[in-house]
Scaffold this active site. Structure first.
Site, PDB file in Angstrom:
ATOM      1  N   GLY A   1     -11.121  -9.018  -0.700  1.00  0.00           N
ATOM      2  CA  GLY A   1     -10.051  -9.434   0.220  1.00  0.00           C
ATOM      3  C   GLY A   1      -9.506 -10.815  -0.103  1.00  0.00           C
ATOM      4  O   GLY A   1      -8.303 -10.994  -0.342  1.00  0.00           O
TER       5      GLY A   1
ATOM      6  N   ARG B   1       0.823  -1.216   0.000  1.00  0.00           N
ATOM      7  CA  ARG B   1       0.000   0.000   0.000  1.00  0.00           C
ATOM      8  C   ARG B   1       0.854   1.261   0.000  1.00  0.00           C
ATOM      9  O   ARG B   1       0.493   2.253  -0.630  1.00  0.00           O
ATOM     10  CB  ARG B   1      -0.929   0.026   1.217  1.00  0.00           C
ATOM     11  CG  ARG B   1      -2.184  -0.780   0.993  1.00  0.00           C
ATOM     12  CD  ARG B   1      -3.326  -0.345   1.897  1.00  0.00           C
ATOM     13  NE  ARG B   1      -4.557  -0.887   1.346  1.00  0.00           N
ATOM     14  CZ  ARG B   1      -5.621  -1.244   2.061  1.00  0.00           C
ATOM     15  NH1 ARG B   1      -5.628  -1.080   3.354  1.00  0.00           N
ATOM     16  NH2 ARG B   1      -6.689  -1.728   1.474  1.00  0.00           N
TER      17      ARG B   1
ATOM     18  N   LYS C   1     -20.702 -16.920   0.506  1.00  0.00           N
ATOM     19  CA  LYS C   1     -22.124 -16.708   0.807  1.00  0.00           C
ATOM     20  C   LYS C   1     -22.845 -15.842  -0.206  1.00  0.00           C
ATOM     21  O   LYS C   1     -22.345 -14.800  -0.614  1.00  0.00           O
ATOM     22  CB  LYS C   1     -22.250 -16.033   2.173  1.00  0.00           C
ATOM     23  CG  LYS C   1     -21.929 -16.956   3.316  1.00  0.00           C
ATOM     24  CD  LYS C   1     -22.147 -16.234   4.617  1.00  0.00           C
ATOM     25  CE  LYS C   1     -21.973 -17.172   5.811  1.00  0.00           C
ATOM     26  NZ  LYS C   1     -22.009 -16.396   7.065  1.00  0.00           N
TER      27      LYS C   1
ATOM     28  N   GLY D   1     -13.810  -3.442   0.613  1.00  0.00           N
ATOM     29  CA  GLY D   1     -15.184  -2.954   0.723  1.00  0.00           C
ATOM     30  C   GLY D   1     -15.560  -1.925  -0.332  1.00  0.00           C
ATOM     31  O   GLY D   1     -16.661  -1.973  -0.884  1.00  0.00           O
TER      32      GLY D   1
END
Ligand code: ADP
Ligand code: MG
Length: 401
Positions: free
Chosen positions: A353, A35, A196, A376
């Protein structure tokens, strides 16, 4: 349109640069500098153009209080090493300590301010706190796409007080996402997988309306298969979402989005490294077993379709990739997409992720057109949501003093 650094006159100005310094730490030291490396082009450009660069970032979740273990101080040091230049540090991001540190800066200097989340006003996007931050700068630059889904003071509030621009990293990320889903070369295919359906409902709903082909894999596919009446044995699935899954399939048919579900799966009685496995067709999943990866016929069928596809968006590993050999289909597809991308035949964008971890393990992290580390924010963008931190960079600031 977002404003970028081409439009900014930064020489001699105090530039508030929102960065994402929320890097992985181990034993008080930065364990992965990726990063930080990605911030270098923006910081160098600003500094070389004679700006006073004042870096703002959150780190972890101190919840509005000073937590020493969540200080940005060691990260400022690591940033200096990656940058190859001195980086100063101020022990607060507003008030006298920050103001004094900013006052000392010469053109080209770089300063990191302490964790913005040490103040409660950061996450509540408090107007007073935003004004305190705004006192420190003349121009705002945001290079933290990964925090742009949050309307916080340092990602949104402060941008109301001064001209605001996207940094180079933010600009590259927006450009890649626009190419993948905004105005993609068609046909465009999305691969959505992972564990999911419930965590990816908005994503699926948005994508069926936008892409031509939707490949569903991972444990999510088990829910879709079960909803279609297949017996999935002991596989991970969400029995309460069968109606939802059928709704999604119906919408896809209406919108002309082709859905590709697994044809075969890799099953095992136990979820462990290298257990005995079998490959079975989806109508033959044994009652005592779980589907832990999509099967080779499924991957081959999809790879066969690649030549007709121009753009691919990928979120979610096709199998339980952390446990071998259930990484096999993810790796095979990663290799094929990487080869097609390198050959200039497709534009490929991945994110999420676990997706980033899986593609790193597959050794293709540098081979996609763009691999987003934004987590996100990437998902919310794929869900079609408006990102407040990005909107803030599209303002007309001609009337700001
Ligand atoms: P991302 O973080 O990239 O958005 P997700 O968190 O949705 O991805 O999904 C990743 C998880 O899904 C991984 O932990 C992986 O092990 C799990 N997974 C994928 N396929 C299966 C499966 N068939 N059975 C159990 N877990 C699975
Ligand atoms: Mg995940």
């Amino acid at each position: 349109m977002t404003n970028n650094l081409d439009d900014a006159d930064v020489a001699g100005k105090r530039v508030l640069l929102r960065a994402d310094l929320n890097v992985p730490m181990q034993g008080g030291a930065v364990s992965d500098t990726t990063r930080l490396e990605r911030l270098v082009p923006t910081i160098k450009e600003l500094s070389d153009k004679g700006a006073k660069v004042i870096v703002l970032s959150h780190f972890d979740r101190p919840k509005g209080k000073v937590v020493d273990a969540m200080s940005l101080r060691p990260i400022a040091t690591a940033l200096g090493e990656v940058l190859g230049r001195h980086v100063a540090f101020a022990a607060d991001c507003i008030g006298p300590v920050a103001e004094a540190a900013v006052a000392k800066l010469h053109n080209g200097d770089v300063l990191v301010l302490e964790n913005t989340r040490f103040h409660a006003g950061e996450e509540t996007n408090d107007a007073g706190f935003s004004k305190e931050l705004a006192k420190l700068g003349d121009i705002y630059v945001n290079d933290a796409f990964s925090a742009a889904h949050r309307a916080h003071a340092s990602t949104e509030g402060v941008a109301k007080h001064m001209p605001a621009f996207a940094g180079r990293l933010m600009q590259a990320e927006l450009h890649a996402l626009e190419k993948a889903l905004g105005h993609p070369a068609r046909p465009v295919a999305a691969i959505v997988a992972g564990s999911k359906v419930s965590t990816k409902l908005d994503l699926l709903s948005n994508l069926v309306a936008k892409v031509d082909i939707l490949v569903i894999g991972g444990a999510m596919a088990n829910t879709f298969l079960a909803a279609q009446g297949y017996s999935v044995g002991k596989s991970l699935q969400e029995a309460n979402l069968h109606d939802t899954a059928r709704e999604i399939l119906k919408t896809a048919a209406v919108k002309g989005c082709e859905i590709i579900l697994p044809l075969d799966v890799v099953v095992s009685e136990t979820f462990a490294e290298h257990p005995p496995t079998q490959v079975v067709k989806i109508d033959a999943i044994p009652a005592n077993m779980m589907a832990l990866d999509v099967g080779p016929a499924t991957v081959a069928a999809f790879i066969q379709r690649l030549p007709e596809i121009k753009t691919i968006i990928w979120n979610g590993p096709l199998g339980a990739f952390e446990t071998k050999p259930f990484d096999a289909s993810t790796n095979a597809l990663a290799d094929a997409i990487s080869a097609a991308t390198k050959a200039g035949k497709i534009i490929s964008v991945g994110g999420g992720g676990d997706t980033v971890s899986a593609l790193k393990l597959a050794g293709v992290q540098h081979d996609l057109t763009y691999l987003s580390s934004a987590g996100g924010a990437f998902l919310e963008w794929m869900e079609g949501k408006i990102l407040p931190g990005v909107v803030a960079l599209s303002q007309d600031f001609s009337n700001i003093g």
